[in-house]
Write an enzyme that holds these catalytic residues in place. Structure first.
Site, short mmCIF file in Angstrom:
data_model
loop_
_atom_site.label_atom_id
_atom_site.label_comp_id
_atom_site.label_asym_id
_atom_site.label_seq_id
_atom_site.Cartn_x
_atom_site.Cartn_y
_atom_site.Cartn_z
N LYS A 83 108.34 6.18 96.36
CA LYS A 83 108.51 5.55 96.97
C LYS A 83 108.91 4.66 96.37
O LYS A 83 110.54 4.10 96.24
CB LYS A 83 107.63 4.32 97.40
CG LYS A 83 106.53 5.20 98.59
CD LYS A 83 105.62 3.85 99.01
CE LYS A 83 104.54 4.72 100.05
NZ LYS A 83 103.71 3.52 100.38
N ASN A 104 110.08 3.96 102.47
CA ASN A 104 108.92 5.02 102.79
C ASN A 104 109.30 5.97 104.16
O ASN A 104 108.89 7.14 104.24
CB ASN A 104 107.38 4.94 102.88
CG ASN A 104 107.76 3.84 104.67
OD1 ASN A 104 109.47 4.06 104.97
ND2 ASN A 104 106.58 3.68 104.95
N ASN A 168 96.41 -8.81 89.66
CA ASN A 168 96.73 -7.76 89.39
C ASN A 168 96.46 -8.42 87.39
O ASN A 168 96.37 -8.40 87.20
CB ASN A 168 98.23 -7.10 88.94
CG ASN A 168 98.79 -6.08 89.19
OD1 ASN A 168 97.93 -5.85 89.78
ND2 ASN A 168 99.74 -5.26 88.97
N ARG A 169 96.15 -6.41 87.33
CA ARG A 169 95.67 -6.11 85.94
C ARG A 169 96.87 -6.10 85.08
O ARG A 169 97.00 -6.71 84.34
CB ARG A 169 95.44 -5.22 85.97
CG ARG A 169 94.09 -4.62 86.82
CD ARG A 169 93.22 -2.88 86.95
NE ARG A 169 94.32 -2.01 87.18
CZ ARG A 169 94.55 -0.25 87.91
NH1 ARG A 169 92.88 -0.71 87.20
NH2 ARG A 169 94.93 -0.13 87.84
N1 LIG Z 1 97.64 1.87 105.41
C1 LIG Z 1 98.69 2.07 105.21
O1 LIG Z 1 99.71 2.65 105.69
C2 LIG Z 1 99.32 2.62 103.74
C3 LIG Z 1 100.07 2.45 103.51
C4 LIG Z 1 100.30 3.06 102.13
C5 LIG Z 1 99.92 2.62 101.33
N2 LIG Z 1 98.38 2.73 101.13
C6 LIG Z 1 96.92 2.52 100.33
O2 LIG Z 1 97.12 1.28 99.48
C7 LIG Z 1 97.06 1.27 98.57
C8 LIG Z 1 98.28 1.06 97.12
O3 LIG Z 1 99.28 1.98 97.55
P1 LIG Z 1 100.57 1.37 96.76
O4 LIG Z 1 101.64 2.20 97.66
O5 LIG Z 1 100.86 -0.13 97.11
O6 LIG Z 1 100.45 2.27 95.28
P2 LIG Z 1 100.66 1.06 93.92
O7 LIG Z 1 102.36 1.03 93.62
O8 LIG Z 1 100.58 2.38 92.98
O9 LIG Z 1 100.19 -0.51 93.82
C9 LIG Z 1 98.48 0.01 93.06
C10 LIG Z 1 98.80 -1.40 92.87
O10 LIG Z 1 97.01 -1.44 93.06
C11 LIG Z 1 96.30 -1.96 91.32
N3 LIG Z 1 95.21 -1.00 91.35
C12 LIG Z 1 95.09 0.50 91.67
N4 LIG Z 1 93.51 0.54 91.19
C13 LIG Z 1 92.86 -0.43 90.50
C14 LIG Z 1 91.55 -0.99 90.38
N5 LIG Z 1 90.99 0.05 90.19
N6 LIG Z 1 91.45 -1.86 90.10
C15 LIG Z 1 92.65 -3.24 90.29
N7 LIG Z 1 93.89 -2.75 90.41
C16 LIG Z 1 94.52 -1.89 90.81
C17 LIG Z 1 97.73 -1.74 90.52
O11 LIG Z 1 97.42 -2.90 89.45
P3 LIG Z 1 97.95 -1.81 88.46
O12 LIG Z 1 99.26 -2.40 88.33
O13 LIG Z 1 97.37 -3.11 87.20
O14 LIG Z 1 98.11 -1.09 87.63
C18 LIG Z 1 98.50 -2.20 91.52
O15 LIG Z 1 99.34 -3.20 91.41
C19 LIG Z 1 96.72 3.35 98.43
O16 LIG Z 1 95.22 3.39 97.80
C20 LIG Z 1 97.04 3.55 99.29
O17 LIG Z 1 96.87 5.14 99.55
C21 LIG Z 1 98.22 2.54 102.52
#
Ligand SMILES: NC(=O)c1ccc[n+]([C@@H]2O[C@H](COP(=O)([O-])OP(=O)(O)OC[C@H]3O[C@@H](n4cnc5c(N)ncnc54)[C@H](OP(=O)(O)O)[C@@H]3O)[C@@H](O)[C@H]2O)c1
Length: 298
Positions: A83, A104, A168-169
């Site tokens: 993205k 997206n 956030n971590r």
């Molecule tokens: N419902 C929907 O339509 C939709 C759309 C998009 C995404 N999502 C879901 O949303 C989630 C995030 O998507 P994104 O695109 O925002 O991802 P991203 O840009 O990779 O960001 C993920 C965030 O989650 C944190 N994180 C991940 N695992 C963690 C853990 N075990 N403990 C604490 N923090 C954690 C990361 O922290 P760090 O910075 O510390 O690594 C980061 O801040 C995904 O699971 C995705 O499947 C859903």
């Protein structure tokens, strides 16, 4: 057959059958529900369009985008992990995609690949259904990735939010989203993810709790404890598989209103459909494609 993606809207000429191709790229991609949703929508409005999923690893993104230009693809969705990286490979961005720094949805507009961020509406729309006034609202966001950025851009459309506390971590990512939020004139406050005492305190004071991390995807427990979720809060978990995450289960127990992750999936999909076709999305059809005959989960 007419050229893919080059003809005018088929709805205008009943005797012309126009084919267009759309897709989603990401890695992993097998689990994506977007083909199901978009193909059902195209069929319903009698468009001879098709939408498929392509697995594209991070180091193959540039080649994939070049290939899509060559075949004049009509549009595509972009998911994890592309993205942010996709932004520099496009010709133009919508204003909000530029602010969010992530895309997206891409639309081929007269040969130019234009990037949009429909995750912004994907997050905001389900919230707007539950909150009519944002005046004085305290928001808690878990995570500082792409979805947090989309949430901030969406929330910045609303007047009167009192505070947005972000946990956030990774501190660099956290600082970056705080900067974005402050540029958007939001009162954003950073917290270390590990500070559980602060998390409980902030949670107790929040009218909207939003999980934008992937916690829950593998059945993990949410760091937000049941006792610190207000019963008049709205709790939104953007993780949509499983439908009922630990956070949503806890929220239900306290009597809080919940927003399922699939609501974001649907709303961002409606918006993408509308960008590509210029038509109103057939919302019920797209919903049914997700839930089949069993209907919407409760
Ligand atoms: N419902 C929907 O339509 C939709 C759309 C998009 C995404 N999502 C879901 O949303 C989630 C995030 O998507 P994104 O695109 O925002 O991802 P991203 O840009 O990779 O960001 C993920 C965030 O989650 C944190 N994180 C991940 N695992 C963690 C853990 N075990 N403990 C604490 N923090 C954690 C990361 O922290 P760090 O910075 O510390 O690594 C980061 O801040 C995904 O699971 C995705 O499947 C859903």
């Amino acid at each position: 057959m007419s050229g893919i993606g080059t003809n005018p809207s088929p709805s205008k000429g009943a005797d012309v059958i126009t084919s267009k191709a759309f897709c989603i790229i990401g890695n992993p991609i097998e689990q994506s529900l977007s083909p199901l949703m978009q193909n059902a929508a195209f069929k319903h409005v009698n468009l001879n369009y098709s939408y498929i999923a392509f697995k594209v690893p991070a180091d193959e993104l540039q080649g994939a985008v070049e290939s899509m230009r060559k075949i004049s693809i009509a549009g595509f969705n972009v998911t994890i992990p592309h993205k942010v990286e996709i932004v520099k490979l496009l010709d133009k961005l919508s204003n909000e995609a530029m602010i969010a720094g992530s895309v997206n949805t891409v639309s081929n507009e007269n040969g130019l690949l234009v990037g949009y961020n429909t995750d912004i509406d994907g997050i905001l729309e389900p919230i707007e259904k539950r909150i009519s006034s944002f005046e004085g609202l305290n928001v808690l966001i878990l995570g500082a990735g792409g979805s947090c950025r989309a949430a901030l851009v969406g929330l910045a459309r609303k007047k009167g939010i009192n505070s947005i506390s972000i946990f956030n971590r990774d501190q660099t990512k956290l600082n970056n989203v705080i900067t974005l939020g402050r540029e958007l004139k939001l009162n954003c406050i950073p917290f270390r993810f590990e500070d559980t005492a602060k998390l409980s305190q902030v949670s107790k004071n929040s009218g909207l709790i939003l999980n934008t991390t992937s916690i829950g995807l593998q059945g993990e427990k949410s760091p937000i404890e049941l006792d610190f979720i207000r019963k008049d809060a709205i709790v939104f978990d953007i993780v949509y598989k499983p439908i009922n995450t630990d956070l949503l289960e806890k929220a239900k127990k306290t009597g809080a209103k919940i927003i399922f992750g699939y609501e974001m999936l649907l709303s961002q999909g409606y918006k993408a459909f509308e960008i590509w076709t210029g038509m109103k999305a057939p919302r019920e059809v797209m919903k049914q494609a997700l839930f089949g005959i069993f209907g919407e989960p409760k």
